[in-house]
Design an enzyme around this catalytic site. Structure first.
Site, PDB file in Angstrom:
ATOM      1  N   GLY A 137      28.680  36.956  32.547  1.00 57.17           N
ATOM      2  CA  GLY A 137      28.270  35.743  32.500  1.00 57.17           C
ATOM      3  C   GLY A 137      28.119  35.207  34.067  1.00 57.17           C
ATOM      4  O   GLY A 137      26.834  34.897  34.558  1.00 57.17           O
ATOM      5  N   ILE A 180      50.491  38.868  36.829  1.00 58.05           N
ATOM      6  CA  ILE A 180      49.362  39.535  36.344  1.00 58.05           C
ATOM      7  C   ILE A 180      49.630  40.020  34.974  1.00 58.05           C
ATOM      8  O   ILE A 180      50.404  40.566  34.674  1.00 58.05           O
ATOM      9  CB  ILE A 180      49.289  40.944  37.141  1.00 58.05           C
ATOM     10  CG1 ILE A 180      49.049  40.767  38.593  1.00 58.05           C
ATOM     11  CG2 ILE A 180      48.051  41.938  36.862  1.00 58.05           C
ATOM     12  CD1 ILE A 180      47.949  40.060  39.099  1.00 58.05           C
ATOM     13  N   ASN A 198      47.710  41.838  32.514  1.00 56.33           N
ATOM     14  CA  ASN A 198      47.299  43.150  32.490  1.00 56.33           C
ATOM     15  C   ASN A 198      47.027  43.993  33.559  1.00 56.33           C
ATOM     16  O   ASN A 198      45.936  43.846  33.977  1.00 56.33           O
ATOM     17  CB  ASN A 198      46.796  43.125  31.181  1.00 56.33           C
ATOM     18  CG  ASN A 198      46.269  44.669  30.890  1.00 56.33           C
ATOM     19  OD1 ASN A 198      46.288  45.524  31.504  1.00 56.33           O
ATOM     20  ND2 ASN A 198      45.899  44.861  29.298  1.00 56.33           N
ATOM     21  N   PRO A 199      47.714  44.841  34.350  1.00 56.12           N
ATOM     22  CA  PRO A 199      47.385  45.358  35.482  1.00 56.12           C
ATOM     23  C   PRO A 199      45.887  46.311  35.207  1.00 56.12           C
ATOM     24  O   PRO A 199      45.143  46.503  36.118  1.00 56.12           O
ATOM     25  CB  PRO A 199      48.526  46.230  35.708  1.00 56.12           C
ATOM     26  CG  PRO A 199      49.610  45.770  35.161  1.00 56.12           C
ATOM     27  CD  PRO A 199      49.007  45.196  33.900  1.00 56.12           C
ATOM     28  N   GLN A 238      38.799  43.812  37.133  1.00 59.20           N
ATOM     29  CA  GLN A 238      38.020  42.771  37.530  1.00 59.20           C
ATOM     30  C   GLN A 238      37.931  42.800  38.953  1.00 59.20           C
ATOM     31  O   GLN A 238      37.075  42.562  39.456  1.00 59.20           O
ATOM     32  CB  GLN A 238      38.791  41.400  37.102  1.00 59.20           C
ATOM     33  CG  GLN A 238      38.694  41.138  35.602  1.00 59.20           C
ATOM     34  CD  GLN A 238      38.298  39.708  35.514  1.00 59.20           C
ATOM     35  OE1 GLN A 238      37.267  38.975  35.659  1.00 59.20           O
ATOM     36  NE2 GLN A 238      39.290  39.053  34.865  1.00 59.20           N
ATOM     37  N   GLY A 282      39.432  36.568  38.593  1.00 63.66           N
ATOM     38  CA  GLY A 282      38.047  36.958  38.216  1.00 63.66           C
ATOM     39  C   GLY A 282      37.184  36.814  39.523  1.00 63.66           C
ATOM     40  O   GLY A 282      36.182  37.514  39.676  1.00 63.66           O
ATOM     41  N   GLU A 283      37.423  35.685  40.124  1.00 61.83           N
ATOM     42  CA  GLU A 283      36.549  35.242  41.177  1.00 61.83           C
ATOM     43  C   GLU A 283      37.190  35.677  42.825  1.00 61.83           C
ATOM     44  O   GLU A 283      36.676  35.233  43.752  1.00 61.83           O
ATOM     45  CB  GLU A 283      35.878  33.968  41.138  1.00 61.83           C
ATOM     46  CG  GLU A 283      35.108  33.818  39.894  1.00 61.83           C
ATOM     47  CD  GLU A 283      34.907  32.392  39.534  1.00 61.83           C
ATOM     48  OE1 GLU A 283      33.942  31.766  39.989  1.00 61.83           O
ATOM     49  OE2 GLU A 283      35.758  31.779  38.762  1.00 61.83           O
TER      50      GLU A 283
END
Lengths: 338, 763
Positions: B245, B653, B655-656, B662, B728-729
């Site tokens: 996306g 975190i 899930n590492p 990501q 994510g960014e």
């Protein structure tokens, strides 16, 4: 894409018949209503884009049995037109005696494409000019003769600086053809009246006033093989590009040298990514022949190669780049341990 | 543990494999255009070949003759649709330019006709045969084009509320001992998610089902309903998987309501799969930006003055801007700050969110300028950041909830081998290659949004989590399953997650990196509701809330220290006591500081993101540091980045494994942004020229041989119950500057315009 008929040619005559019957006198061969299909990596792409609109596809892959040999002999090398790029690039003797051929193939496209694409199709690959490939641009002399050239004053970073005309500056995109033209290859063509041969250098036509006519092939003619005489172990293909793989050349060069006792007895230089057709830089070769090599000589040869080059708004950098690429490839070729 | 599944440090979840990994690698995962439809018709778009002007006429004869053509829809016979307001103006849309309304053309590649046919092939062939006669006007393409207009963002974009400033910049800059004054530019870029901008619309009676890659199913549902003039409850959006996306699917695009309207009229499902090049003009993009940054510092490296002026291109119709000064004016300690953002209007489609919309262009400018300042001060760039590190942002003095910027620099520097750098430019090389090391800070605001969730627990421990979240490749399924399993104490493999469906409880937009924090906080809350019902059944007289908070085990032995005093619940007994087979709870969670109308907005598809610099008495960001080795060929000037190292701290975190993935993707994206990606615009025609994957370059594997991600342990109890900061960014922000800083180190040449290409290098 438009509907088309599909036919498998089980022998060369059948292919030649089907293709020559479809050729029209008033149209360039690329617009003939029947087109040959080999690997399909360019043709299918251009059909999806509506750039090529054949009504009939003649699949020549069944001819591979006779047309895909890789035959390095003592005196010459014969490569069938339907040999796959990947097979030729991986061939031991090609790598040893013709590194310029092996590397020009290995550095082209992606592994998947090299597995599909054939040598004959590769040299017939059409330009990547964005304006040519997008039919929503009306101005393309190659696609619509006489309509003008959108690239001339458009986004032309990838375009040619040699062999250009005021009608077209589209770059010939291939790599392998530079090796062929440098090595004085002969191309064998099969047509209505059998087989004929001509220098590879005579296959492609610079745009001039007829950019729609890209080769000297006659209606129905198919490339069946390439022949190269002699061996060229001291040869290099150097390619400069924006990313490390799967990308066309901004500038490339095929260099082959025959050096004995420090003197260059024969030199071959061809340029890719910078010209409208496979480009032999004879002026550079003339500088080199009979000379002792040094960096100054490499520079003079590189300058000579681009003496006639003309850049436009976004591609002028290719002239300086191309010279550095040629000079470096010459150095690399001289330094090769044979 | 492997590189892909890093060992969890303190405050990290387990690196469990992706919930959807097997479905994706085997092709079982169904994306929007994979959804089976009953007897669909196929749509193909015809888009404009001019950027400004009008349509005189269509010649459709040739197209209509193509066998299988059902209809060709133009402005003359298009379904009547209501207008759609821009998202920043209380609407849902990424653009207010509504195609097929009139003969007007507002940008290149505007939808001007839709061919409907019995097959995709027939629709495409007919579209190729549509002939259009235009009257073209001269368009304004971008900055410097005649005919553009420029005005301050404040006052025209409702979401851009202030140009941050504090102190007396002019005086402080004037008096500063060391100064940098430099201009920077970033290019137009397109998201190019792998999944195309498809949409399928199927009506069942008066109910519409839309299969479409969306980052906000509730926004799309409400937006399309508004345009069609129907009740939003009659629209359902389904997309269990989204093929990328990056912001392009957060707001609605005009195509969906158009296709839905045609499908309604035709009384038949319609499937549209636009081409790659159409994706450049029927959705949004990252607009080009320009910046002037002025930094004043004392000789010892302390910033005394900072000014950031940014200009961004938008369409004539819409005042979109990203306004990254809200971040760049607050990143470092500095008493005198000034800023200004303006918008330049051109004849273009409306730009929109693209992965770290504000931070990418604005931090490129600031972090390049910081490197220039370090050079002027003859100071290590890491030390310059250390000297100006701060616990409170300088504009309002609010404290950062947590800030591990320098810890990230130190960890990444160590892993990278920064100490081996010889500081002088042009001092490192290897054969034909000049070597440069560079670094930059990266950051991204921590944001949260209201979210609902439903959790169902069966007596055998099987659990179902439902939330209209989105799997855009980030790992949403996985961490939602982990969160529920941990909170309920049930085995992970017993948890089933259902997302990507607007019939599920509304989740937030998958944008602004808020999803993990928001959806996990909501799921935690609802899991607690489930637990409390079970506790109540077993221990009706005890106060439950505190115990429930820390109690893990239901059918399991508690594993946390706090829970050790508690008995595990016997799940079967609890269900027996309740006298039911299933416990199901629904709940709505909202973050601290969320506006009054949060839940109402959530149900009507309006995101209400809070966090970052906009919080009342604090400021929340995730931080990182990125280091790059570039190599520049002396002869060809080719630029390669063989090593990218990033260290990041982002609260808990979850899930590492998915976090690393990501962040790794972010570093690669950042490298691509710095060296490869630019949409070329023909200045004469305002058209995108390289609108395909052959000409719009993104990295291949050979371009990224070495990418290392370091996850730092960080705990932040001031952001959200999950304790998570969005990441994510985060990673693609600093890379642009880090690469240009490394190029300076390799060559002594400062490049201030992206992307950097070999022709920009002079050595």
């Amino acid at each position: 894409m438009r509907p088309f008929s599909y036919q498998r040619a089980t022998d060369p005559d059948m292919a030649v018949q089907a293709l020559s019957a479809a050729a029209a006198a008033n149209k360039p061969l690329t617009q003939a209503s029947a087109q040959p299909l080999a690997g399909g990596t360019t043709l299918i792409d251009l059909m999806k884009l509506d750039v090529m609109r054949p009504a009939a596809i003649v699949d020549i892959n069944p001819l591979a049995q006779g047309w895909s040999e890789i035959s390095p002999g003592r005196e010459n090398l014969r490569l069938g037109a339907l040999a796959k790029m990947s097979d030729v690039a991986a061939h031991d003797e090609i790598q040893r005696n013709y590194p310029v051929i092996a590397n020009s193939l290995k550095l082209a496209a992606s592994a998947q494409l090299r597995n599909m694409a054939t040598l004959g199709g590769n040299v017939m690959q059409r330009t990547r000019c964005s304006y040519f490939r997008d039919v929503s641009y009306e101005n393309c002399n190659k696609r619509n003769p006489g309509s003008g050239c959108a690239a001339m004053d458009g986004i032309n970073r990838m375009h040619a600086v040699l062999g250009i005309s005021d009608q077209c500056i589209a770059t010939y995109p291939g790599d392998f053809a530079q090796a062929l033209i440098a090595l004085d290859a002969t191309v064998e063509v099969t047509g209505k009246s059998g087989t004929r041969s001509m220098p590879f250098a005579e296959l492609h036509k610079a745009p001039g006033n007829t950019p729609e006519i890209e080769t000297t092939l006659q209606p129905g003619e198919l490339i069946s093989a390439f022949l190269i005489s002699g061996r060229w172990p001291r040869s290099v293909y150097l390619k400069a590009r924006d990313r490390q793989s799967y990308e066309f050349a901004l500038s490339s060069t095929a260099v082959a040298l025959d050096v004995q006792d420090g003197t260059i007895r024969d030199a071959r230089v061809a340029l890719g990514g910078v010209a409208t057709v496979p480009w032999r830089a004879r002026e550079a070769e003339a500088q080199l022949k009979g000379q002792k090599f040094d960096d100054g000589l490499a520079q003079r040869a590189a300058d000579a190669a681009f003496a006639e080059a003309k850049g436009r708004q976004h591609n002028s950098f290719k002239i300086a780049l191309g010279k550095r690429v040629v000079a470096r490839a010459l150095q690399q070729a001289v330094m090769m341990e044979i | 543990m492997t590189a892909a599944a890093p060992e969890p440090k303190a405050n990290m979840g387990k690196p469990v494999p992706r919930y959807d990994a097997a479905a994706k690698v085997t092709g079982r995962a169904t994306y929007g255009s994979d959804m089976p439809l009953d007897n669909p018709a196929y749509a193909f778009l015809v888009t404009s070949a001019i950027a400004k002007g009008r349509i005189n006429s269509f010649d459709l004869d040739d197209a209509k003759r193509v066998r299988g053509v059902i209809d060709i829809v133009t402005h003359e016979n298009a379904p009547n649709l209501n207008e759609s307001k821009l998202f920043s103006n209380g609407g849902y849309a990424g653009t207010t330019i509504q195609p097929l309304k009139s003969t007007d053309i507002a940008h290149d590649g505007q939808i001007i006709a839709v061919v409907i046919a019995e097959s995709y092939e027939a629709a495409r062939e007919a579209a190729n045969r549509v002939k259009v006669s235009y009257t073209a006007a001269t368009p304004s393409a971008s900055f410097d084009s005649p005919g553009t207009t420029e005005a301050a963002a404040k006052g025209q974009n409702a979401q851009f509320k202030e140009d941050p400033k504090v102190g007396d910049f002019a005086k402080a800059f004037d008096e500063a001992e060391v100064k940098v004054d430099a201009s920077y530019e970033t290019p137009t870029q397109h998201h190019n998610p792998m999944e195309l901008f498809s949409t399928s619309c199927a009506w069942m009676g008066d109910t519409l089902v839309i299969y479409e890659p969306s980052q906000y199913v509730h926004g799309l549902k409400n937006g399309v309903a508004e345009q069609l003039g129907i009740d939003a409850d009659k629209v359902r959006v389904v997309n269990p998987y989204v093929g990328g996306g990056f912001g392009s699917r957060g707001s609605t695009t005009p195509r969906t309501a158009v296709i839905a309207g045609i499908a309604r009229r035709l009384n038949r499902p319609i499937k549209l799969v636009p081409t790659r090049d159409q994706g450049f003009t029927i959705a949004t993009y990252r607009a080009e930006t320009r910046h002037e940054v002025k930094l004043g510092a004392s000789r010892d490296g302390k910033l005394v003055a900072l000014r950031h002026e940014g200009a961004e291109v938008s369409s004539r119709a819409d005042p979109y801007c990203v306004g990254g000064t809200k971040t760049t004016t607050r990143l470092y300690a500095c008493p005198n700050v000034d800023s200004l953002v303006s918008i330049v209007r051109a004849d273009r489609n409306t730009p929109g969110f693209m992965r770290s919309p504000p931070e990418v262009p604005y931090l490129f400018a600031l972090e390049s300028a910081m490197d220039e300042l370090a050079v002027k001060l003859n100071m290590d760039p890491i030390e310059l950041r250390r000297i100006n590190d701060t616990t409170n942002e300088p504009i309002g003095g609010k404290p950062y909830t947590s800030r591990s910027l320098m810890a990230c620099f130190d960890e990444a520097a160590k892993a990278f081998g920064w100490a081996q750098r010889s500081a002088a430019p042009k001092s490192m090389s290897d054969g034909d290659w000049l070597i440069g090391y560079g670094c930059a800070a990266t950051c991204y605001p921590t944001q949260m949004a209201p979210s609902a969730a439903r959790v169902r627990l069966q007596r055998d421990g099987r659990t179902r989590v439902e939330i209209a979240g989105h799997e855009i490749g980030t790992g949403a399924y996985t961490i939602l399953a982990q969160t529920a399993a941990e909170r309920l104490g049930v085995p992970l493999e017993k948890v089933a997650v259902f997302i990507g469906d607007s019939d599920l409880p509304p989740g937030p937009v998958a944008g602004g990196s808020n999803s993990t924090a928001s959806t996990c906080s909501a799921v935690m809350m609802v899991c607690d509701q489930v637990r409390q019902r079970l506790f109540k059944a077993l221990m009706p007289n005890e106060s439950l809330t505190d115990k429930a908070k820390e109690t893990v085990g239901m059918g399991q032995t508690p594993s946390t220290q706090a829970a050790k005093g508690d008995r595990p619940i016997d799940l079967e007994k609890a269900f027996d006591a309740l006298g039911v087979g299933v416990v199901e709870e629904y709940g709505e969670w909202k973050p601290e500081g969320a506006p009054q109308d949060s839940f109402k907005a959530m149900h009507s598809g309006h995101p209400r993101l809070v966090g970052g610099a906009a919080m009342k008495d604090k400021i929340a960001y995730a931080f990182g540091a990125e280091f790059v080795e570039v190599r520049i060929n002396r002869f060809t000037h080719e630029i390669r980045a063989p090593r990218l190292v990033g260290a990041f701290a982002a609260g808990r975190i979850m899930n590492p494994r998915t976090a690393r993935s990501q962040l790794m993707g972010g570093l690669i994206w950042g490298m691509s942004s710095a060296l490869l990606e630019a949409t070329e615009i023909d200045a004469r025609t305002a058209r995108y020229v390289n609108d395909n994957f052959a000409d719009y370059l993104i990295p291949v594997n050979a371009d990224v041989p070495g990418v290392e991600v370091i996850l730092l342990s960080e705990q932040d109890d001031h952001i959200n119950p999950a304790g998570a900061k969005g990441l994510g960014e985060l990673a693609n922000v600093g890379t642009n500057a880090a690469i240009c800083n490394a190029i300076y180190h390799a060559t002594g040449q400062r490049i201030r315009k992206l992307p950097v290409r070999l022709e920009n290098i002079e050595v």
